[in-house]
Design an enzyme around this catalytic site. Structure first.
Site, short mmCIF file in Angstrom:
data_model
loop_
_atom_site.label_atom_id
_atom_site.label_comp_id
_atom_site.label_asym_id
_atom_site.label_seq_id
_atom_site.Cartn_x
_atom_site.Cartn_y
_atom_site.Cartn_z
N LYS A 189 39.27 -22.14 -1.54
CA LYS A 189 40.01 -22.97 -0.59
C LYS A 189 39.27 -24.24 -0.17
CE LYS A 189 41.22 -20.22 2.75
NZ LYS A 189 41.33 -19.08 3.55
N ARG B 85 17.94 -9.15 -1.69
CA ARG B 85 17.60 -9.45 -0.30
C ARG B 85 16.43 -8.60 0.22
NH1 ARG B 85 23.59 -10.51 2.40
NH2 ARG B 85 23.56 -12.75 2.09
N GLY C 19 25.89 -16.45 -2.34
CA GLY C 19 27.24 -15.91 -2.52
C GLY C 19 27.61 -15.64 -3.98
N GLY D 144 27.29 -17.94 3.34
CA GLY D 144 27.78 -18.76 4.45
C GLY D 144 26.67 -19.59 5.09
C1 3PG Z 1 26.26 -12.38 4.20
O1 3PG Z 1 26.22 -11.48 3.38
O2 3PG Z 1 26.98 -13.38 4.07
C2 3PG Z 1 25.35 -12.28 5.39
O3 3PG Z 1 24.65 -11.09 5.39
C3 3PG Z 1 26.13 -12.47 6.65
O4 3PG Z 1 27.09 -11.48 6.76
P1 3PG Z 1 28.40 -11.75 7.59
O5 3PG Z 1 29.17 -12.82 6.88
O6 3PG Z 1 29.12 -10.45 7.65
O7 3PG Z 1 27.96 -12.23 8.97
#
Ligand code: 3PG
Ligand code: MG
Length: 411
Positions: A210, A38, A368, A391
């Site tokens: 899930k 990142r 993710g 997300g």
């Molecule tokens: C992540 O790693 O998914 C993003 O940086 C967002 O973080 P968060 O889900 O804690 O808002």
């Protein structure tokens, strides 16, 4: 997808104070950054602003900050690594208040091309609340430090937080610009093109634990893709919906009807919905999760014994999924195929990553766990795009409007 938003190419930042929201939420172990993806992904925008003579004020969250500000979730390690990457000083404002006297003084002392990094925005707590509650006050304090705002935090773009979206209205009030950075543009180009304008066949692969977490994305991708592949824990609810016994496998029993509905939807639309045809079973969930001594048996998907639990896709399923990927022209993948944290149960996820690395299709990894898997396996260079958002990429694929994108000024 053409993004009708102003970008860093549309503004002149020379001599101006530019607040840049990045997603520097990087994994840390004993204070050391274990994956700098990142940080590297944020460099093009930062370098561009430095080169154009902006005064670059960076901000980000890190972690969840559940128990208030603490050194373990300080952005200090990011400042250090970023400074190495840029080859110049990144002045870190360690004040837990994020904004305030220290930040104001540091910004006032900036010259063109200087870089400042503020402390973890979640140290203010209010960051996570709704703007009308208290986030607005923090958003205004952030805006007070700057003339213009750049959102380049794709990974956080699904959060309507003060530093992601709330700040824009105060920048607008004082006549500044709100634009997106190069990382945001790149992410939205890849993910947007894949779903809006895919070269077909378009294969989407979804995994993860899930069904409930993926309801909208299953529905949306089923409309857009030619083949939808399901793996991971959520596959067992689909198998149950088919009338199979799934033993002790993960079951989202309120979602069985939903799975039936999705299978009917696929059938009617002439789409392929691929489910596991065999599965790697275990007696009990590994504890610790990475216990390498766990024993497994492989059974057909309709023959899971009552006392066992499915934990990965089996070899026949791997072959089926790899075959679908081989003939694809566009592939989007989000979510592991099994309990990939365990070396014995990671084969399905690894083999899917391998199949993606070998196809000539455009391959897009939706952040993710799947991004982590691809990176760990050394396939990163073989993918067309690895999203920095987990997300956020999922919500984007669902067709949701991301606050971090929509808060930017239109062209
Ligand atoms: C992540 O790693 O998914 C993003 O940086 C967002 O973080 P968060 O889900 O804690 O808002
Ligand atoms: Mg997250």
């Amino acid at each position: 997808m053409g993004l009708n938003k102003k970008s860093v190419d549309d503004i002149n930042v020379k001599g101006r104070r530019v607040l840049v929201r990045c997603d520097f939420n990087v994994p840390l172990k004993n204070g050391e950054i274990t994956d700098e993806t990142r940080i590297v992904a944020a460099l093009p925008t930062i370098k561009k602003l430095i080169g154009d003579g902006g005064k670059v004020i960076l901000c980000s969250h890190l972690g969840k900050v559940k128990n208030g500000p603490n050194e373990g979730e300080s952005l200090a390690p990011v400042a250090k690594r970023l400074s190495e990457k840029l080859g110049k000083e990144v002045k870190f404002i360690s004040d837990y208040n994020v904004t305030g006297a220290d930040a104001t003084a540091a910004v006032a002392a900036m010259n063109e091309g200087d870089v400042v990094l503020l402390q973890n925005t979640r140290f203010r707590g209010k960051e996570e609340t709704k703007p009308e509650e208290a986030g607005d006050a923090f958003a205004k304090e952030l805006a007070d430090l700057a003339d213009d705002y750049v959102c380049d935090a794709f990974g956080s773009a699904h959060r309507a937080h003060a530093s992601v979206a709330g700040v824009t209205k105060f920048i607008t009030e004082k006549g500044g610009s709100n634009v997106v950075g190069y990382l945001m543009q790149k992410e939205i180009d890849f993910l947007g093109n894949a779903v809006e304008n895919p070269v077909r066949p378009f294969v989407a692969i979804l995994g993860g634990a899930k069904v409930a977490d993926k309801l909208n994305v299953i529905n949306t991708l089923l409309e857009k893709c030619d083949t939808l592949i399901i793996g991971g824990g959520m596959a067992y609810t689909f198998l149950k919906a088919k009338g199979y016994e799934i033993g002790k496998s993960l079951l989202d029993d309120t979602k069985i009807d939903y799975c039936k509905e999705m299978m009917e939807k696929a059938e009617k639309a002439g789409k392929k919905l691929l489910l596991p045809i065999d599965t790697v079973c275990i007696d009990d969930f590994p504890n610790p999760i990475d216990d390498p001594s766990i024993s497994t048996t492989i059974v057909d998907a309709d023959k899971i014994p009552a006392d066992k639990e499915g934990a990965d896709i089996g070899p026949k399923t791997i072959a089926l999924y790899a075959d679908a990927v081989k003939s694809a022209k566009t592939v989007v993948w989000n979510g592991p195929m099994g309990v990939f944290e365990n070396p014995v149960l990671a084969t399905g996820t690894k083999e899917v990553a391998k199949a993606l690395s070998e196809t000539s299709a455009t391959t897009i990894i939706g952040g993710g766990d799947s991004a982590a898997a691809v990176n760990q396996l050394g396939y990163a260079d073989k993918m067309s795009h690895i999203s920095t958002g987990g997300g956020a990429s999922l919500e984007f694929l669902e067709g949701k409007k991301l606050p971090g994108v929509y808060a930017a000024d239109n062209r």
